[in-house]
Enzyme design. Structure first.
Site, PDB file in Angstrom:
ATOM      1  N   SER A   9     -71.552  58.003  99.027  1.00  0.00           N
ATOM      2  CA  SER A   9     -71.487  56.239  98.756  1.00  0.00           C
ATOM      3  C   SER A   9     -69.828  56.620  98.236  1.00  0.00           C
ATOM      4  O   SER A   9     -70.512  56.442  96.965  1.00  0.00           O
ATOM      5  CB  SER A   9     -73.030  55.939  98.105  1.00  0.00           C
ATOM      6  OG  SER A   9     -71.919  54.521  98.097  1.00  0.00           O
ATOM      7  N   HIS A  34     -70.536  57.308 103.152  1.00  0.00           N
ATOM      8  CA  HIS A  34     -71.052  55.348 102.787  1.00  0.00           C
ATOM      9  C   HIS A  34     -70.891  54.995 102.475  1.00  0.00           C
ATOM     10  O   HIS A  34     -69.809  54.221 101.549  1.00  0.00           O
ATOM     11  CB  HIS A  34     -72.363  55.863 102.298  1.00  0.00           C
ATOM     12  CG  HIS A  34     -73.356  55.103 102.117  1.00  0.00           C
ATOM     13  ND1 HIS A  34     -74.492  55.079 103.615  1.00  0.00           N
ATOM     14  CD2 HIS A  34     -74.013  53.485 101.222  1.00  0.00           C
ATOM     15  CE1 HIS A  34     -75.014  53.357 103.380  1.00  0.00           C
ATOM     16  NE2 HIS A  34     -74.831  52.822 101.943  1.00  0.00           N
ATOM     17  N   ASP A  36     -70.170  50.968 100.911  1.00  0.00           N
ATOM     18  CA  ASP A  36     -70.864  50.206 100.714  1.00  0.00           C
ATOM     19  C   ASP A  36     -70.017  48.109 100.868  1.00  0.00           C
ATOM     20  O   ASP A  36     -70.141  48.315  99.161  1.00  0.00           O
ATOM     21  CB  ASP A  36     -72.098  49.780  98.640  1.00  0.00           C
ATOM     22  CG  ASP A  36     -72.950  50.821  99.308  1.00  0.00           C
ATOM     23  OD1 ASP A  36     -73.603  50.688 100.281  1.00  0.00           O
ATOM     24  OD2 ASP A  36     -72.727  52.139  98.591  1.00  0.00           O
ATOM     25  N   MET A  38     -70.243  43.924 100.081  1.00  0.00           N
ATOM     26  CA  MET A  38     -71.571  43.434  98.871  1.00  0.00           C
ATOM     27  C   MET A  38     -70.337  42.111  99.045  1.00  0.00           C
ATOM     28  O   MET A  38     -69.242  42.188  98.903  1.00  0.00           O
ATOM     29  CB  MET A  38     -71.312  43.827  97.847  1.00  0.00           C
ATOM     30  CG  MET A  38     -71.681  44.773  97.662  1.00  0.00           C
ATOM     31  SD  MET A  38     -73.172  45.853  95.806  1.00  0.00           S
ATOM     32  CE  MET A  38     -73.052  47.220  95.876  1.00  0.00           C
ATOM     33  N   HIS A  70     -72.680  50.242 105.374  1.00  0.00           N
ATOM     34  CA  HIS A  70     -73.794  48.727 105.286  1.00  0.00           C
ATOM     35  C   HIS A  70     -73.538  47.344 104.168  1.00  0.00           C
ATOM     36  O   HIS A  70     -73.256  47.833 103.220  1.00  0.00           O
ATOM     37  CB  HIS A  70     -74.726  50.161 103.982  1.00  0.00           C
ATOM     38  CG  HIS A  70     -75.536  49.848 103.351  1.00  0.00           C
ATOM     39  ND1 HIS A  70     -76.050  50.174 101.972  1.00  0.00           N
ATOM     40  CD2 HIS A  70     -76.519  48.492 103.786  1.00  0.00           C
ATOM     41  CE1 HIS A  70     -76.732  49.159 102.138  1.00  0.00           C
ATOM     42  NE2 HIS A  70     -77.426  47.917 102.491  1.00  0.00           N
ATOM     43  N   MET A  72     -74.279  44.306 102.913  1.00  0.00           N
ATOM     44  CA  MET A  72     -74.968  44.081 102.137  1.00  0.00           C
ATOM     45  C   MET A  72     -74.456  42.475 102.385  1.00  0.00           C
ATOM     46  O   MET A  72     -73.917  41.925 101.171  1.00  0.00           O
ATOM     47  CB  MET A  72     -75.136  44.273 100.891  1.00  0.00           C
ATOM     48  CG  MET A  72     -76.293  45.645 100.650  1.00  0.00           C
ATOM     49  SD  MET A  72     -76.028  47.185  99.449  1.00  0.00           S
ATOM     50  CE  MET A  72     -74.852  47.487  99.642  1.00  0.00           C
ATOM     51  N   MET A 143     -84.265  50.922 101.647  1.00  0.00           N
ATOM     52  CA  MET A 143     -83.230  50.973  99.954  1.00  0.00           C
ATOM     53  C   MET A 143     -84.907  51.313  99.586  1.00  0.00           C
ATOM     54  O   MET A 143     -85.473  50.688  99.052  1.00  0.00           O
ATOM     55  CB  MET A 143     -83.437  49.457 100.024  1.00  0.00           C
ATOM     56  CG  MET A 143     -81.924  48.956 100.703  1.00  0.00           C
ATOM     57  SD  MET A 143     -80.335  49.712 100.754  1.00  0.00           S
ATOM     58  CE  MET A 143     -80.399  49.560  98.921  1.00  0.00           C
ATOM     59  N   ASP A 178     -81.529  55.047 100.557  1.00  0.00           N
ATOM     60  CA  ASP A 178     -80.141  55.030  99.711  1.00  0.00           C
ATOM     61  C   ASP A 178     -81.279  54.082  98.092  1.00  0.00           C
ATOM     62  O   ASP A 178     -81.451  52.603  98.174  1.00  0.00           O
ATOM     63  CB  ASP A 178     -79.419  53.480 100.634  1.00  0.00           C
ATOM     64  CG  ASP A 178     -78.439  53.639  99.807  1.00  0.00           C
ATOM     65  OD1 ASP A 178     -78.477  53.631  98.974  1.00  0.00           O
ATOM     66  OD2 ASP A 178     -77.576  52.017 100.343  1.00  0.00           O
TER      67      ASP A 178
HETATM   68  C1  DX5 Z   1     -76.646  49.831  95.854  1.00  0.00           C
HETATM   69  C2  DX5 Z   1     -76.408  50.864  97.469  1.00  0.00           C
HETATM   70  C3  DX5 Z   1     -75.880  52.373  97.348  1.00  0.00           C
HETATM   71  C4  DX5 Z   1     -75.354  53.067  96.406  1.00  0.00           C
HETATM   72  C5  DX5 Z   1     -76.735  53.975  95.370  1.00  0.00           C
HETATM   73  O1  DX5 Z   1     -76.995  48.284  96.804  1.00  0.00           O
HETATM   74  O2  DX5 Z   1     -75.971  50.059  98.609  1.00  0.00           O
HETATM   75  O3  DX5 Z   1     -75.213  53.161  98.674  1.00  0.00           O
HETATM   76  O4  DX5 Z   1     -74.550  53.234  96.677  1.00  0.00           O
HETATM   77  O5  DX5 Z   1     -75.770  54.448  94.218  1.00  0.00           O
HETATM   78  P1  DX5 Z   1     -76.880  55.150  93.277  1.00  0.00           P
HETATM   79  O6  DX5 Z   1     -76.759  56.827  95.059  1.00  0.00           O
HETATM   80  O7  DX5 Z   1     -75.886  55.713  92.406  1.00  0.00           O
HETATM   81  O8  DX5 Z   1     -78.349  55.329  93.600  1.00  0.00           O
HETATM   82 ZN    ZN Z   2     -75.790  51.463 100.665  1.00  0.00          ZN
END
Ligand code: DX5
Ligand code: ZN
Length: 223
Positions: A9, A34, A36, A38, A70, A72, A143, A178
């Site tokens: 990620s 990946h 992320d 947000m 992903h 969010m 998650m 994740d």
């Molecule tokens: C968190 C993200 C993850 C994040 C995971 O909300 O969706 O993809 O990057 O990070 P680690 O592997 O550090 O828990």
């Molecule tokens: Zn993620």
């Protein structure tokens, strides 16, 4: 997407060197990157949008990899087209973020991507039953931390949840996990049935992301 793979990620990457950090893990064998996204509403932080997907697309696709986005974000159905146009290969939305899950997953496929649905730790494992029955799901994302931040601790109850999800999902649907995945948790989540293992801080928080990637892939028995 049904192979066992580690998906680094970029959330934990050094954004001033994003291209070369992604190249490092691609060179080490990563084929799922990946991303992320947000929005400051569904989760408190704001990260980045389709522009980053577009910036990475040629590099990742040129190495034979895929961009696993992903979202969010609230009302993700409004953004599907933009991410698909930017080069996303898989788009995952949260079941908690839209009242129109079946429509959204169908729209993701229509835009030319595979369609994923994510559930937060507090959302029941069987929340995807209807979209599985409708046959609009390619990937289920469990998650294993509350979404929003990298570097959190793996929630142990996720192991049982992953097993229940894997049991209920058709064989063709990928199961992704994740949050909190590193050398110690990678093996157990793979044993519980996850085949796509997202790792943020354990890879990009390390001094040597390529070596960290290789070690976690070995711990998970990933290709
Ligand atoms: C968190 C993200 C993850 C994040 C995971 O909300 O969706 O993809 O990057 O990070 P680690 O592997 O550090 O828990
Ligand atoms: Zn993620």
């Amino acid at each position: 997407m049904r192979e066992r793979r580690i998906a680094p990620s970029i959330l934990s990457a050094d954004f001033a060197r994003l291209g070369s950090q992604v190249e490092d893990v691609l060179a080490a064998g990563a084929r799922v990157i990946h991303v992320d996204v947000m929005d400051g509403h569904f989760v408190p932080p704001i990260t980045f949008g389709a522009i980053i997907v577009g910036a990475l697309a040629d590099r990742v696709h040129g190495a034979g990899g895929m961009l696993d986005v992903h979202l969010m974000i609230e009302r993700p159905e409004r953004q599907v087209e933009e991410f698909a146009r930017a080069g996303a290969d898989n788009v995952t939305v949260h079941v908690e973020a839209t009242p129109h899950l079946t429509y959204t997953l169908a729209a993701i496929r229509e835009a030319g991507c595979t369609a994923g649905a994510a559930i937060c730790p507090g959302t029941p494992a069987d929340s995807l039953a209807e979209v599985v029955a409708e046959d609009v799901l390619d990937l289920a994302l469990c998650m294993s931390v509350n979404p929003g931040w990298g570097g959190q601790t793996f929630i142990p109850a996720s192991l049982g949840k992953l097993s229940r999800m894997r049991e209920a999902l058709p064989g063709a649907v990928a199961l992704e996990v994740d949050g909190g995945i590193h050398g110690e948790t990678a093996g157990p989540v793979a044993d519980a049935g996850a085949n796509l293992l997202v790792t943020g801080s354990a890879v990009f928080g390390s001094d040597d992301p390529a070596a960290a990637y290789t070690a976690i892939a070995a711990a998970a028995g990933a290709v």
